[in-house]
Design an enzyme around this catalytic site. Sequence first.
Site, PDB file in Angstrom:
ATOM      1  N   PRO A 243       0.829  -1.209   0.000  1.00  0.00           N
ATOM      2  CA  PRO A 243       0.000   0.000   0.000  1.00  0.00           C
ATOM      3  C   PRO A 243       0.861   1.257   0.000  1.00  0.00           C
ATOM      4  CG  PRO A 243      -0.705  -1.559   1.702  1.00  0.00           C
ATOM      5  CD  PRO A 243       0.605  -2.051   1.187  1.00  0.00           C
TER       6      PRO A 243
ATOM      7  N   THR B 236       4.170   2.557   2.636  1.00  0.00           N
ATOM      8  CA  THR B 236       4.704   1.449   3.424  1.00  0.00           C
ATOM      9  C   THR B 236       6.213   1.293   3.303  1.00  0.00           C
ATOM     10  OG1 THR B 236       4.089  -0.014   1.597  1.00  0.00           O
ATOM     11  CG2 THR B 236       2.572   0.111   3.462  1.00  0.00           C
TER      12      THR B 236
ATOM     13  N   THR C  61       9.779   2.919  -1.765  1.00  0.00           N
ATOM     14  CA  THR C  61      10.835   3.789  -2.292  1.00  0.00           C
ATOM     15  C   THR C  61      11.972   3.933  -1.290  1.00  0.00           C
ATOM     16  OG1 THR C  61       9.146   5.001  -3.542  1.00  0.00           O
ATOM     17  CG2 THR C  61      11.295   6.049  -3.301  1.00  0.00           C
TER      18      THR C  61
ATOM     19  N   HIS D 291     -27.124  12.145  17.512  1.00  0.00           N
ATOM     20  CA  HIS D 291     -26.601  11.240  16.485  1.00  0.00           C
ATOM     21  C   HIS D 291     -25.318  10.559  16.972  1.00  0.00           C
ATOM     22  CE1 HIS D 291     -25.944  10.086  12.158  1.00  0.00           C
ATOM     23  NE2 HIS D 291     -24.697  10.002  12.606  1.00  0.00           N
ATOM     24  N   GLU D 292     -24.365  11.352  17.464  1.00  0.00           N
ATOM     25  CA  GLU D 292     -23.108  10.784  17.942  1.00  0.00           C
ATOM     26  C   GLU D 292     -23.311   9.964  19.212  1.00  0.00           C
ATOM     27  OE1 GLU D 292     -20.633  10.790  16.073  1.00  0.00           O
ATOM     28  OE2 GLU D 292     -21.416  12.246  14.649  1.00  0.00           O
TER      29      GLU D 292
ATOM     30  N   ASP E 228     -22.545   7.280   6.966  1.00  0.00           N
ATOM     31  CA  ASP E 228     -22.809   5.990   7.620  1.00  0.00           C
ATOM     32  C   ASP E 228     -23.526   5.034   6.678  1.00  0.00           C
ATOM     33  OD1 ASP E 228     -21.704   7.036   9.934  1.00  0.00           O
ATOM     34  OD2 ASP E 228     -23.629   7.797  10.642  1.00  0.00           O
TER      35      ASP E 228
END
Length: 651
Positions: free
Chosen positions: A245, A248, A251, A467-468, A542
């Site tokens: 990925p 990581t 290079t 909501h949270e 969500d």
Amino acid sequence: MKQSHHNKQDSGTSEQQEPKRPSGGYGISWFYMMFFIFLLLFTLFSHPVTGSREITWSFLQDSLLVSKEVQKIIVINKEVAEIYIKKERLSDTKYNEVREKLFQEEQAPQFKMNIGSVETFEDKLERAQQELPPTERVYVQYQTRTSWTSILTWLLPFGIIILFWLYLLRGIGRSSNTGSTIFNFGKSAPKISEKSTKTLVTFKDIAGLKEAKAEVMEVVDFLKNPEKYTKLGAKIPKGVMLVGPPGTGKTLMAKAVAGEADVPFFSMSGSEFVEMFVGVGASRVRDLFKKAKEKAPSIIFIDEIDAVGRSRGKINAFQANDERESTLNQLLTELDGFGPNTGVIVLAATNRPDVLDKALLRPGRFDRHIYLELPTKEERKEIFGVHLRPLKLSKKVDVAILAKLSPGFSGADIANICNEAALIAARKKRNEVKQEDFMEARDRVIGGMERKSKIISPKEKEIVAHHEAGHAVASWYLKNVDALVKVSIIPRGKSLGAAWYLPEERQIVTKSQFMDQICASLGGRAAEEVIYNEISSGALDDLEKVTKQAYTMVAYYGLDEEIGPISYYDSTGQNERVFGKPYSENMAQQIDKEVQNLIITAYERTKNILKEHRTELEKLAALLLKKEVLEKEDLESILGKRELKALAGSE
């Protein structure tokens, strides 16, 4: 994982050791200087400072011929008549103007006139002198001359065009890093690191990646001690593919090879091979390998090889330009073709191995495929240790906690967090970087910058708080959901609030874990319906995440009972090239139906949990409205301690 060294070591790269080339300003000044000289010459010859006085026929007849002052008349190119005055008459005051001309040549004519037609001019001249004896008459002489003005008139446009193209081609050559002329388009311009100019990055600067580092170090050992392997009949690998990925350390691993190996190291990006001119890419591949073979043993590093190594498939038939394909064909031939390729090892890096051509990945070309995964907790601890070296840290900074709170982070992410923490500490005018600076930096990297100035109405803020709180309560009572560590209703980035979890590092996910995660994600929307009997658009993110996750469960992982253990996942990426889906319309309808049933079932389950714990939900929302940010201790004061089973592997 990837661990880059601090600034002093970065300054030792090979490209900084190369001699500096003159800047583009030199070419521009040269072009304008030559252009100015041509204009000056053209003006000088078109309108010279020296020259004869232009007269009319009347002046010639009445003033010059009558007074017998003309010595001779020369007609140039049947267009212009040059009138020369007798030398003994030039001393008269009326000739001061033509006699005292600056740079006036001694043999130059004093007057000139346009004659129009030669026959007419001769006829007028004959009539004007008919009363004079033949010995005193002035006769016309004819000459053909090539004028500098006419030559420049023809040559100057061509000269300007040639200069313009030379200037343009110099610019193209510099921009493509292949030299200063068009004749170098087919040449490669790799960054070369040799013993005198090699980088200062070594394998010691790479934290984590123990297995991958051991594989690459063996390649370097091949070049340093080849007899150790060849005496047993072994052959040095021709190519090593670094896959992983972004961030990581692919290079960085190549930089370490350049710093450790005592052989020339050629590095280029895959995109540098491809130009708008057909055939340039293949020519540059040939030139690169030619240079490497001349200095064998040597190493070639091609970064982002997917730019030229994409699979050759039917989709390419729709493309008018096959420059990339011809470049790939030449690369395949150079790696393992009819000609010998001894003493050259090719390193390549990509984060898209699925799009690479199979012929490129086969043994004999890239014998080794080294996979660089996201770092584990212990590897992240090592990476933090390297990036924290140049920082002035507080004694209370706990590296183990930082590694624990950054699951799924790459080496580049960790480097970014360390840098952001130092910037935050400097912004607060501190003398050292503290633990809370790292926590704030982590939140900023994940969620974006806080936007406390964003204006939200009290009603909207109340909806966001519930909501949270819904996310928090639902996840708290679902045993397979990751541990909740923080809830905030301060806007960050595009979100108005966020719930922060500490993900468990799993290799596989069970169906019950998937279902609990979906329920937790639906907790915000369910809380709005439970409290207000009305839903809003705030759950878009969500719902998007839940829908994708449900489709993955049904169509990829085979976790649905009705569809059965069937997977339509294509790891080769071939289905992406085909228009349409890999299943029938009837199966598509079944998948859609099962996904819908799965999400609705999870949503109803979430609503039941929130209805059962509505009191805690409302208390948590009220505390959120008051404090805006709730830590784990605030959550436990209302919701109590989570069961140990729920916290297993998360704490």
